[in-house]
Write a protein that holds these residues in place. Structure first.
Motif, PDB file in Angstrom:
ATOM      1  N   ALA A   1       0.835  -1.213   0.000  1.00  0.00           N
ATOM      2  CA  ALA A   1       0.000   0.000   0.000  1.00  0.00           C
ATOM      3  C   ALA A   1       0.861   1.250   0.000  1.00  0.00           C
ATOM      4  N   ILE A   2       1.950   1.213   0.756  1.00  0.00           N
ATOM      5  CA  ILE A   2       2.837   2.380   0.798  1.00  0.00           C
ATOM      6  C   ILE A   2       3.476   2.613  -0.557  1.00  0.00           C
ATOM      7  N   ARG A   3       3.939   1.517  -1.192  1.00  0.00           N
ATOM      8  CA  ARG A   3       4.562   1.662  -2.512  1.00  0.00           C
ATOM      9  C   ARG A   3       3.548   2.163  -3.546  1.00  0.00           C
ATOM     10  N   HIS A   4       2.306   1.820  -3.368  1.00  0.00           N
ATOM     11  CA  HIS A   4       1.280   2.253  -4.323  1.00  0.00           C
ATOM     12  C   HIS A   4       0.969   3.743  -4.172  1.00  0.00           C
ATOM     13  N   ASN A   5       0.994   4.282  -2.894  1.00  0.00           N
ATOM     14  CA  ASN A   5       0.618   5.681  -2.632  1.00  0.00           C
ATOM     15  C   ASN A   5       1.800   6.629  -2.704  1.00  0.00           C
ATOM     16  N   LEU A   6       3.018   6.169  -2.821  1.00  0.00           N
ATOM     17  CA  LEU A   6       4.186   7.051  -2.819  1.00  0.00           C
ATOM     18  C   LEU A   6       4.141   8.071  -3.949  1.00  0.00           C
ATOM     19  N   PRO A   7       3.799   7.708  -5.199  1.00  0.00           N
ATOM     20  CA  PRO A   7       3.718   8.736  -6.250  1.00  0.00           C
ATOM     21  C   PRO A   7       2.685   9.823  -5.943  1.00  0.00           C
ATOM     22  N   MET A   8       1.635   9.477  -5.292  1.00  0.00           N
ATOM     23  CA  MET A   8       0.615  10.477  -4.956  1.00  0.00           C
ATOM     24  C   MET A   8       1.178  11.487  -3.952  1.00  0.00           C
ATOM     25  N   PHE A   9       1.927  11.016  -2.941  1.00  0.00           N
ATOM     26  CA  PHE A   9       2.549  11.923  -1.961  1.00  0.00           C
ATOM     27  C   PHE A   9       3.534  12.858  -2.645  1.00  0.00           C
ATOM     28  N   ALA A  10       4.273  12.349  -3.628  1.00  0.00           N
ATOM     29  CA  ALA A  10       5.249  13.190  -4.337  1.00  0.00           C
ATOM     30  C   ALA A  10       4.536  14.284  -5.113  1.00  0.00           C
ATOM     31  N   ARG A  11       3.417  13.935  -5.774  1.00  0.00           N
ATOM     32  CA  ARG A  11       2.681  14.943  -6.520  1.00  0.00           C
ATOM     33  C   ARG A  11       2.108  16.033  -5.598  1.00  0.00           C
ATOM     34  N   MET A  12       1.656  15.660  -4.402  1.00  0.00           N
ATOM     35  CA  MET A  12       1.113  16.649  -3.442  1.00  0.00           C
ATOM     36  C   MET A  12       2.220  17.614  -2.975  1.00  0.00           C
ATOM     37  N   LEU A  13       3.398  17.091  -2.733  1.00  0.00           N
ATOM     38  CA  LEU A  13       4.510  17.944  -2.306  1.00  0.00           C
ATOM     39  C   LEU A  13       4.891  18.922  -3.389  1.00  0.00           C
ATOM     40  N   LEU A  14       4.898  18.428  -4.629  1.00  0.00           N
ATOM     41  CA  LEU A  14       5.239  19.304  -5.741  1.00  0.00           C
ATOM     42  C   LEU A  14       4.222  20.431  -5.894  1.00  0.00           C
ATOM     43  N   VAL A  15       2.934  20.084  -5.790  1.00  0.00           N
ATOM     44  CA  VAL A  15       1.899  21.110  -5.890  1.00  0.00           C
ATOM     45  C   VAL A  15       2.045  22.155  -4.765  1.00  0.00           C
TER      46      VAL A  15
END
Length: 268
Positions: free
Chosen positions: A33-47
């Motif tokens: 689950a963590i590996r699946h959500n990691l790209p989403m966390f990166a996109r939020m930080l970038l925004v």
């Protein structure tokens, strides 16, 4: 987490290898689950970083520059301060000190006539009371000797009750014979007067109230004695009203002339 594990592994046995396998499966699921959500966390930080940068750019673009000078309004009628560059300018800028003649001209004029009149005002006092006229006359002579104007004033005596007495007789022998008759009648409180205006008279008592005095007079007349009722007044008192020049010390003069007292009075 223990509650989650109990909810995830209810169908497995509680002992042995099956329970261990259950725990490992649960942990592997969490990692996936963590590996699946990691790209989403990166996109939020970038925004979030992009939004912060845009905010900083907007602030720099819209903020007002600081004013070079204060915005306070100054009255144009008020002169500006100027620095004196040379010593000659400083000398010229020093105020002129008025001379002694100018200072005297600026001083207020004092009314010399009014001061002189005030300094020459008289001092008035009344000394007394003296019991004897001779004492008052001697004190008046002392006050006149220092330049004071003195007037002798006589004040009547005060009322102090009533006297019952017989009028003066022709001689001392008659007065003594009358005193013997009074004692025989029961009036023992009496005094034969030896001197003064009432010499050879007989004093039969002094009373504070008129009622008691008249009662005693009535008793004497009932026995055939011509008793009289006379008000008892103290002797006259003498005062010295003095008017002296300025600087007259009334308290010191009272001691000098041996006066009983002194009172300040209004000069006439």
């Amino acid at each position: 987490m223990a509650a989650v594990r109990r909810h995830f592994c209810p169908i497995f046995p509680t002992h042995g290898i099956s329970r261990i396998w259950c725990w490992r499966a649960w942990r592997s699921g969490q990692a996936a689950a963590i590996r699946h959500n990691l790209p989403m966390f990166a996109r939020m930080l970038l925004v979030w970083l992009v939004v912060m940068n845009l905010g900083v750019l907007a602030w720099w673009a819209l903020h007002r520059p600081l004013l070079a000078e204060s915005g306070a309004q100054v009255d144009p009628s008020i002169p500006r301060l100027e620095l004196l560059q040379a010593s000659g300018d400083i000398a010229r800028a020093q105020p002129q000190v008025p001379g002694q003649a100018q200072l005297q001209a600026l001083q207020p004029q004092v009314d010399v006539t009014a001061s002189t009149a005030q300094g020459e005002s008289s001092v008035c006092a009344s000394f007394g009371p003296f019991a004897e006229a001779s004492q008052a006359n001697a004190a008046a002579a002392s006050l006149r000797g220092i330049g004071a104007k003195v007037k002798l004033r006589q004040a009547p005596g005060s009322h102090r009750g009533y006297n019952v007495q017989l009028p003066p007789l022709a001689s001392a022998a008659e007065a003594n014979a009358m005193a013997a008759r009074l004692r025989a009648a029961g009036f023992n409180d009496l005094v034969v007067i030896k001197q003064g205006e009432q010499q050879n008279g007989i004093a039969l008592g002094r009373f504070g109230s008129e009622e008691n005095a008249r009662r005693h007079q009535t008793a004497l007349r009932a026995k055939g004695f011509r008793a009289q009722l006379l008000p008892n007044t103290s002797g006259s008192r003498f005062w010295l009203d003095a008017e002296a020049p300025a600087g007259f010390n009334a308290a010191a003069q009272r001691r000098a002339i041996n006066a009983p007292g002194v009172q300040n009075i209004r000069c006439s």
